[in-house]
Structures are given as structure tokens and as C-alpha cells.
Design a protein around this motif. Structure first.
Motif, PDB file in Angstrom:
ATOM      1  N   VAL A 463       0.863  -1.178   0.000  1.00  0.00           N
ATOM      2  CA  VAL A 463       0.000   0.000   0.000  1.00  0.00           C
ATOM      3  C   VAL A 463       0.902   1.232   0.000  1.00  0.00           C
ATOM      4  N   GLU A 464       0.804   2.036  -1.052  1.00  0.00           N
ATOM      5  CA  GLU A 464       1.688   3.185  -1.212  1.00  0.00           C
ATOM      6  C   GLU A 464       1.103   4.450  -0.601  1.00  0.00           C
ATOM      7  N   THR A 465      -0.229   4.590  -0.703  1.00  0.00           N
ATOM      8  CA  THR A 465      -0.870   5.834  -0.249  1.00  0.00           C
ATOM      9  C   THR A 465      -2.087   5.513   0.608  1.00  0.00           C
ATOM     10  N   GLU A 466      -2.604   6.584   1.223  1.00  0.00           N
ATOM     11  CA  GLU A 466      -3.802   6.453   2.045  1.00  0.00           C
ATOM     12  C   GLU A 466      -5.003   6.026   1.209  1.00  0.00           C
ATOM     13  N   GLU A 467      -5.085   6.536  -0.026  1.00  0.00           N
ATOM     14  CA  GLU A 467      -6.212   6.182  -0.894  1.00  0.00           C
ATOM     15  C   GLU A 467      -6.203   4.682  -1.201  1.00  0.00           C
ATOM     16  N   GLU A 468      -5.028   4.151  -1.484  1.00  0.00           N
ATOM     17  CA  GLU A 468      -4.931   2.717  -1.747  1.00  0.00           C
ATOM     18  C   GLU A 468      -5.350   1.917  -0.508  1.00  0.00           C
ATOM     19  N   TYR A 469      -4.927   2.389   0.647  1.00  0.00           N
ATOM     20  CA  TYR A 469      -5.284   1.685   1.879  1.00  0.00           C
ATOM     21  C   TYR A 469      -6.801   1.704   2.091  1.00  0.00           C
ATOM     22  N   LYS A 470      -7.424   2.877   1.872  1.00  0.00           N
ATOM     23  CA  LYS A 470      -8.868   2.983   2.038  1.00  0.00           C
ATOM     24  C   LYS A 470      -9.600   2.116   1.009  1.00  0.00           C
ATOM     25  N   LEU A 471      -9.034   2.044  -0.189  1.00  0.00           N
ATOM     26  CA  LEU A 471      -9.668   1.207  -1.219  1.00  0.00           C
ATOM     27  C   LEU A 471      -9.677  -0.258  -0.802  1.00  0.00           C
ATOM     28  N   VAL A 472      -8.553  -0.732  -0.274  1.00  0.00           N
ATOM     29  CA  VAL A 472      -8.479  -2.121   0.172  1.00  0.00           C
ATOM     30  C   VAL A 472      -9.434  -2.351   1.337  1.00  0.00           C
ATOM     31  N   VAL A 473      -9.440  -1.405   2.308  1.00  0.00           N
ATOM     32  CA  VAL A 473     -10.285  -1.556   3.492  1.00  0.00           C
ATOM     33  C   VAL A 473     -11.766  -1.487   3.117  1.00  0.00           C
ATOM     34  N   LYS A 490       3.507   0.797   3.126  1.00  0.00           N
ATOM     35  CA  LYS A 490       3.491  -0.318   4.058  1.00  0.00           C
ATOM     36  C   LYS A 490       2.802  -1.511   3.411  1.00  0.00           C
ATOM     37  N   LYS A 491       2.840  -2.634   4.085  1.00  0.00           N
ATOM     38  CA  LYS A 491       2.271  -3.870   3.527  1.00  0.00           C
ATOM     39  C   LYS A 491       1.201  -4.421   4.466  1.00  0.00           C
ATOM     40  N   LEU A 492       0.125  -4.876   3.847  1.00  0.00           N
ATOM     41  CA  LEU A 492      -0.908  -5.580   4.603  1.00  0.00           C
ATOM     42  C   LEU A 492      -0.581  -7.067   4.594  1.00  0.00           C
ATOM     43  N   PRO A 493      -0.847  -7.774   5.661  1.00  0.00           N
ATOM     44  CA  PRO A 493      -0.369  -9.163   5.772  1.00  0.00           C
ATOM     45  C   PRO A 493      -0.974 -10.121   4.744  1.00  0.00           C
ATOM     46  N   MET A 494      -2.214  -9.897   4.344  1.00  0.00           N
ATOM     47  CA  MET A 494      -2.832 -10.845   3.397  1.00  0.00           C
ATOM     48  C   MET A 494      -2.444 -10.485   1.971  1.00  0.00           C
ATOM     49  N   SER A 495      -2.650 -11.444   1.073  1.00  0.00           N
ATOM     50  CA  SER A 495      -2.381 -11.212  -0.345  1.00  0.00           C
ATOM     51  C   SER A 495      -3.627 -10.654  -1.019  1.00  0.00           C
TER      52      SER A 495
END
Length: 829
Positions: A463-473, A490-495
């Protein structure tokens, strides 16, 4: 006796003779009377003459001659008596003849004059008579014509009615002709011909009307599709409109609609809602009925004709028989019906059209078809429809097509229910179709899951940005306070497969929900359907895909570790799926009959399978390294360092166990779980390595081993023990991991120290130094060492100083071998 003969010879007395003569005269008198009567037959009379007495014939002839002579005398007397009168009469007649001739002349002359005078009168009289006869005939003719003209007019009217195909009126005319008009003039030939033609005309009318009925039946078979399509479209619009009004009513905007009129709905408060969805043409099309699309006049006409002819029962039986045949034809589907939704729609349209027509006939005619007959037809059709749909739906593997089929069945059932037919079995069939729909969904989602797994890189999501993180969440309910505190990137533990799998599970729930629409089921039932479908997806499809994924040969240890991580997060997300279904159905999960999701067990099973596969692959990798071992079993001395294959194996194990640090440890449960997996894998690897090394020593094909090889093998085992003591995986207590090599260690120590006396003395004691050494194992290895020493002695026999030591050692070995064998035999006994 003499006196008797005297008396016999005497003649009869006179009185007796007279009596016999009288009797004879009487008899012959009767005979003559019978003969003179011309009316009586003579045969019997003559026969009696001959059959009476002897000589009767002679006496008869004598009497007959006497009778004839008497008659001649009477005739002569009579002629003599009348002769004078006859003569006088002749004389008078001669006198009169002259006067008669004169009178005859006068009469003839008078007649001649009279004839001449009356000839003209006679001619005029004959003319008058002829005129009177003509006059009488004309009057009679006029009178009879006045009687015949109505008959002829009615017959002409009959012909016109037949030509204009007004058969019912023609039958009424025939009835009037037969009962009223023809009886008045039945004596005439033409009336007889008319009367003879009327039955033939009736039969022609019956045949023509029957022909029209057959044309109607053929036409209705072609138009059933259109009739059914119109009826189903109206039912669908009606249901859609009611659904829309119900939604509006739920928020207080509309009241309940009570009737439809010309495409508009009038409500109880007088509000008129325009239900038109297109132009005027479409509005007109919406209100078409079966009577608008089909001309039923041939049926009515034929029914009236057969009723008038007194043959209504024949017509009813024929009509019902033909409609039954048509029903069977309509119920026969096309072989490829299951391939497209149009095939099903055409099938339903034809059936609906058939029963809409029958319903119209039921209400428009009196008794042509009865409710019992239509119900019988419907029950027969319903059984066939259900069988056909079961068969063809089983061929369908497209969930979209099955969903379309379900919608068609619902509209089909609603349409026929509106005409009074029982459709409960169709809604029961929908549960079977729902199972088929679920099966097709599972097959489709199996392909989706398989593709997701194939495209997954089995590495944590960057996850490079906050937007990417919110998209995944937003796609997957992931919450981790520690990761949220970390800076980007940062990296999220799951694939990446985890949010995709979660999204697809929700998509299946939506797809299942689509099938539940319009089934008239409660929220609890719909909730149960959704949960069962989701459970099937998790426990069958996703579980099977995970098991197959884990068993694939290209899936390595790193991928297996990531699969364990993924299943852990999916397991945590199951509660959010429960909430998702609850929000859709508004059914509380605390309800008694609410079905629970079985995702926890599914992901646990997958995780256990992945763990088992990790152990299996580790052991397989160890076996691959072991196969690289190339010991020189006859070497005199060791190399002084461990074997290269073993050092490579240990390095591989160190790097492998570092992978386990990526296992989830964000809470105590997961930390203990990941540590347990790593510890189990490490222990399994060490045990398998120890077992493999032991099997290598005890291999039956290995016949002899030198002490130098034992020393080299001991160096390798020391490296294994060093690896175990280095705590490659944290969490082991004391020397727990080293115990995996304890069997090897005690066996090698026994041979390295050559401490057989201690072993044999302490054998069986719980405090024995070599407690883990089995006598059979020690015997097998000692025999190999003994053979190796003998072989070495043969090679070194040039050195005489070693002969005595070798002989002593050999004797010792022989003694130990005997004792070991006795121990082995004692164990086996």
C-alpha cells in the motif's frame, strides 16, 4: 245243426226285404242328390259307391238308369204343358215385327234430325265444359301456388343463408320448412325432393362447421404463443406496478390499487395513476385480451349448430378430445429449449395461451368445457411441465439463464393463478430450481475462485498511499492498529486474493438474493436461503478450491505460509458476512432458527491442510537433500568436517523457518498459533531428518560400514544437533528439539566409545546410558561394521603387528553379536 241249415236255406221274410229296399233307396237318393249338386266334390261320393258293398256298382247303375228315365218323363210332360203358349207367342211376335220395323225407321229418322240439330249445341257445350275445367284448374293452381310460394321463398332463403355461411339461421329455416311449410304441400314431388335434401344439407352444415372448427383449432394453436405472450406481459406489468405501488404505499404516498382500466390504475381515493410505458400503440396492446387476438365465432357457431341438430354431446366430446391432443403437443418442448431463455419463454407462452383460451371458452360457453375438465387438463399439464422443467433445468449450467427461468416460472404461475388455476406445485418446483441455481452459482464461483488463486502472487499487499489503503479496506474489513500507525508505504499481511474472495462471496449473496425475489417468502426464509447458499459456497466450493490449491505441486512453502495467513483473515471476516446478510434481510442473528455460517470450520480445515502440506513439502525437500548424500562407507578415517549435502540441508532449513516469522501474530491467539505451526514444522523436519539418517545406516543394501564412515556420519549428526540447539524456531523448552536425534546420538556413541559391556549390562534399566538403542538396530549396524573390519583386515594383512588386535576385536564382536541376538530373540519370544 240240421235245423240250422234248414233255417239258413229259407228265404228272408217279406218285411225284412222291404226294410232293406227302403234303406237302399234312401242311400241311393242321397248319392243322387250329391251328384246333382254341382258344388260338392264327386270323388268322395263315387268312392263310397265302390267301397260300400259287393255288387253295389251294378245296383247303382240300375238305379241311375231308372233316375234318368224319370227325369226324361218329367221333361216331356213339361214341354207338352208349355207348347201351346210357345206357339201363341211366336205368332204374336211375327205380327209385331212389321210394326217394329216401321217404328225403327221413324226413330232412326228422328235421331238423325236430332243429331243434326244438337251438333252445334254439343260443340258449344263442350267448349263451355272445357272453359269451366280450365277455370277450375286455374283456381286450383292459384290456390296451390299460394301454398307453395312460401315454401319456395323459404327454400330460396335457405340457399341464400347457406351461401352467406349463416348456418345457424339456415338450420332455423330448415326447421320451419320441415314443421310448418312442407307439410302443407307434401303431396308435390318438388316438396318431397326438398324434404329429402334437408338432411343432406344438415350434414353439409355439420361438415362445414366442423371444418371451420378444425381451422379454428389449427389457428388457435398458432396464435397460442401470441395470446400467452400478451397475458404474461400483462401479468408482469401488473405485478411490477403493484410492487411499485406497494413501495410507495409503505412511505404513505399511494393507497392500494383496486382495479385497472385502459392501462391506468384507479385507487380507492380516486387517484388515477398512468401506467403507460410507451406510446398509445403500446397502451392499446397492453389491454388486449384473448377475444381481441382470436376469433371465437367458429366455436360458438359450431356449438349452436350441433346444439340445434341435437348432437351437442358429439361436438363437446370432439372438441375436448382435440384440445387434449393439442395440450399434449403444446407440452412437448423443443430439444434445445434449455439453451436460451427464448426457448423457455416460447414454451411458457404457448401453455399460457392454451389455458387462457380454455378459460375464455369456459366462461363464454355453457358446458362446452367444464371447470372439472379444465382442472383435469391443468393437472395433467402441470405434471408434464414440472417434469420438463426438471429435466431441462438440469442441463443448464448458466446461473443467469436459471435466474431468467425462475422469473419466467414466477410470471407463468402468477398469470395462470390469475385465471383460477392452482400453481402451488410450481412454487414448490422453484425450490428445486433454486437448488439448481445454487449449483450453477457454485460452479461459476469455483471458476472465479480458481482464477483468483491463479492470478494471486501470494505476497502481502503493498500500500503506497492512504487512498490505496482505504480502497483495500472498503473491499475487505481489515483493522490492525499497529499497521495503521505505520507510515506509507506499508504492507498488509494478506495477499490480493483475500479482498477479492470476500467481494465474490458478497456477490454470491446478492445473486442468491435475486432468486429469492417474487417468491412470496418471509424474511426469515430468505435469510435462511442466503445463509445456506453462503455456507455451500464456503464449505464446498471455496473449501474445495483451497484444498486443490494447497495440493498443487507449484505451491511452495512461502505460498503455503501466505495461504495460512489468508485463511486466517478470511476466517475473521466471517462475522462481517453475517452482519451483511442481517442488514439485507433484517433478521436478527439471535433468532432461534437462524442458520450460522460455517466459514470458521472451512478456513480452519484449509489452514490445517496447508500446515500438513508444509510438513509434507519440508520432508520431501529433506528427502531430496538426503538423496544427494554420497558417503564412502569403506573410508578409513573421516574428513574432519560435516558432509556438504547436510550443511546445505541445514542452511535450507534455517532460511525456511525464517519464513514463519510472517505468520499472523497481531494477537495472542494468532501468535501462539503461528508459533505452534513453526514449532511443529521444525520438530517434524528434525524427526524426519533423524529417521532418514537412521534408515540410511540400516539400509539392507548397505552390507558393510567402516569405523571411519561411522566417524564421518557422527560429524553430520553433530551438525544436526547444533542446528537443533540453535533454536531455529523460538518457543522450544530446553533440549526438546535435540531429542529428535537422541536415537542416533546414543547409537553412534555406543559405536564410537565401543561401550558394549555397559550397554549389555544396563540393558532394560530405565537409567541405562543407551536406553534408546534397540538391540535389533545395534545388531544390524554391528554386523555391517564387523563385515567392514574383516574386509579391512584382508587388505591390511601385510602388517602383521595388527593381526592380533584385529583378531581380538573380531572375537569381541562375535561375542557381542551372539548376546545381541539372544536379546533380539528374547524380545520376539
Amino acid at each position: 245243426m240240421a235245423s240250422d241249415r234248414v233255417h239258413a236255406a229259407l228265404p228272408d221274410p217279406p218285411s225284412q226285404i222291404e226294410e232293406e229296399n227302403k234303406e237302399e233307396e234312401k242311400v241311393f237318393g242321397n248319392i243322387f242328390a250329391e251328384l246333382e249338386s254341382v258344388d260338392l266334390p264327386l270323388g268322395t261320393t263315387l268312392r263310397s259307391i265302390y267301397d260300400d258293398q259287393p255288387n253295389a256298382h251294378k245296383r247303382f247303375m240300375e238305379k241311375l238308369d231308372a233316375r234318368i228315365r224319370n227325369h226324361d218323363r218329367e221333361i216331356e210332360k213339361m214341354c207338352n204343358f208349355h207348347h201351346q203358349g210357345f206357339v201363341d207367342a211366336i205368332t204374336e211376335l211375327l205380327k209385331v215385327r212389321a210394326d217394329a220395323e216401321k217404328l225403327m225407321g221413324q226413330v232412326t229418322d228422328t235421331n238423325r234430325r236430332l243429331q243434326e240439330a244438337g251438333r252445334e249445341v254439343t260443340a258449344q257445350t263442350e267448349e263451355v265444359i272445357r272453359c269451366r275445367i280450365q277455370q277450375r284448374n286455374m283456381a286450383t293452381t292459384v290456390e296451390k301456388l299460394q301454398l307453395c310460394i312460401p315454401v319456395l321463398e323459404m327454400y330460396s332463403k335457405l340457399k341464400e343463408q347457406l351461401e352467406s355461411k349463416r348456418y345457424y339461421a339456415a338450420l332455423k329455416t330448415m326447421e320451419q320448412l320441415e314443421k310448418v311449410f312442407i307439410p302443407r304441400v307434401s303431396q308435390y314431388r318438388f316438396c318431397q325432393i326438398m324434404a329429402e335434401n334437408l338432411p343432406r344439407l344438415r350434414e353439409e352444415i355439420k361438415e362445414i362447421s366442423m371444418s371451420d372448427l378444425k381451422d379454428f383449432l389449427e389457428s388457435i394453436r398458432k396464435h397460442s404463443d401470441k395470446v400467452g405472450e400478451t397475458a404474461m406481459r400483462q401479468a408482469q406489468q401488473h405485478r411490477t406496478f403493484n410492487s411499485a405501488v406497494a413501495k410507495q404505499a409503505s412511505i404513505g404516498h399511494y393507497t392500494k390499487p383496486v382495479y385497472f382500466l385502459n392501462g391506468q390504475t384507479h385507487t380507492q381515493n380516486g387517484l388515477m395513476i398512468d401506467d403507460d410505458t410507451g406510446d398509445d400503440e403500446e397502451a392499446d396492446e397492453e389491454i388486449l385480451t384473448a377475444q381481441d387476438l382470436v376469433d371465437f365465432s367458429p366455436v360458438y357457431r359450431c356449438l349452436h349448430i350441433y346444439t340445434v341438430l341435437g348432437d351437442r354431446e358429439t361436438f363437446e366430446n370432439y372438441y375436448r378430445k382435440q384440445r387434449k391432443k393439442q395440450a399434449r403437443l403444446v407440452l412437448q418442448p423443443q430439444a434445445n429449449m434449455h439453451e436460451t431463455v427464448e426457448g423457455y419463454r416460447r414454451y411458457f407462452n404457448q401453455i399460457v395461451g392454451f389455458f387462457v383460451v380454455e378459460d375464455h371458452i369456459l366462461h363464454a360457453t355453457r358446458g362446452l368445457v367444464t371447470r372439472a375438465f379444465t382442472d383435469e387438463l391443468w393437472n395433467m399439464a402441470l405434471s408434464k411441465i414440472i417434469a420438463v422443467l426438471r429435466t431441462h433445468s438440469s442441463y443448464c449450467d448458466d446461473p443467469d439463464l436459471v435466474l431468467e427461468l425462475k422469473n419466467l416460472i414466477v410470471i407463468f404461475a402468477d398469470t395462470l393463478q390469475g385465471y383460477g388455476f392452482l400453481v402451488n406445485r410450481l412454487f414448490d418446483l422453484l425450490f428445486e430450481v433454486r437448488d439448481q441455481y445454487n449449483e450453477t452459482l457454485l460452479k461459476k464461483w469455483a471458476l472465479v475462485f480458481r482464477e483468483i488463486f491463479e492470478l494471486d502472487n501470494y505476497s502481502p499487499i503493498p500500500v503506497e498511499t492512504e487512498e490505496e489503503y482505504k480502497l483495500v479496506v472498503s473491499r475487505f474489513p481489515f483493522h490492525d492498529a499497529e499497521i495503521e500507525k505505520q507510515d506509507f508505504p506499508k504492507k498488509l499481511p494478506m495477499s490480493q486474493s483475500v479482498p477479492q474472495i470476500y467481494t465474490q462471496v458478497k456477490e454470491l449473496i446478492y445473486a442468491s438474493l435475486k432468486f429469492s425475489e417474487s417468491l412470496h417468502r418471509s424474511s426469515t426464509e430468505i435469510d435462511d436461503m442466503l445463509r445456506k447458499s453462503t455456507n455451500l459456497l464456503l464449505t464446498r466450493t471455496l473449501s474445495s478450491c483451497l484444498q486443490n490449491l494447497i495440493k498443487k505441486p507449484h505451491i511452495g512453502l512461502t505460498e503455503l505460509v501466505q495461504i495460512i495467513i489468508n485463511t486466517t483473515h478470511l476466517e475473521q471476516a466471517c462475522k462481517y458476512l453475517e452482519e451483511f446478510i442481517t442488514n439485507i434481510t433484517n433478521v436478527s442473528p439471535e433468532t432461534v432458527h437462524t442458520t450460522r455460517l460455517y466459514g470458521l470450520a472451512t478456513f480452519k480445515d484449509a489452514r490445517h491442510a496447508a500446515e500438513g502440506e508444509i510438513y509434507t513439502k519440508l520432508n520431501q525437500k529433506i528427502d531430496e537433500f538426503i538423496q544427494l548424500a554420497d558417503y564412502e562407507w569403506g573410508m578409513a578415517e573421516s574428513d574432519g568436517r560435516a558432509s556438504g549435502y547436510l550443511m546445505d540441508l541445514i542452511n535450507f532449513l534455517r532460511s525456511t523457518f525464517q519464513v514463519f516469522t510472517h505468520l499472523p501474530n497481531n494477537n495472542n491467539d494468532h501468535a501462539s498459533m503461528s508459533g505452534k505451526v513453526a514449532q511443529t514444522a521444525c520438530m517434524s523436519a528434525c524427526k524426519h531428518l533423524s529417521t532418514s539418517l537412521m534408515q540410511m545406516l540400516l539400509d539392507t543394501e548397505l552390507k558393510q560400514i567402516s569405523m571411519g564412515a561411522i566417524q564421518q556420519f557422527n560429524l553430520d549428526v553433530i551438525q544436526c544437533e547444533l542446528f537443533a540447539s540453535s533454536e531455529p524456531v523460538p518457543g522450544f523448552q530446553g533440549d526438546t528439539l535435540q531429542l529428535a536425534f537422541i536415537d542416533l546420538r546414543q547409537l553412534l556413541d555406543l559405536f564410537m566409545v565401543w561401550d558394549w559391556s555397559t550397554y549389555l549390562a544396563d540393558y532394560g534399566q530405565p537409567t541405562s546410558k543407551y536406553l534408546r538403542v534397540n538391540p535389533a538396530t545395534a545388531l544390524a549396524l554391528l554386523e555391517k561394521v564387523y563385515r567392514g573390519m574383516k574386509d579391512t583386515s584382508k587388505k591390511n594383512n601385510i602388517f602383521s603387528q595388527f593381526r592380533k588386535n584385529d583378531r581380538d576385536k573380531q572375537k569381541l564382536i562375535e561375542t557381542v553379536v551372539k548376546q545381541l541376538r539372544s536379546l533380539v530373540n528374547g524380545m520376539s519370544s
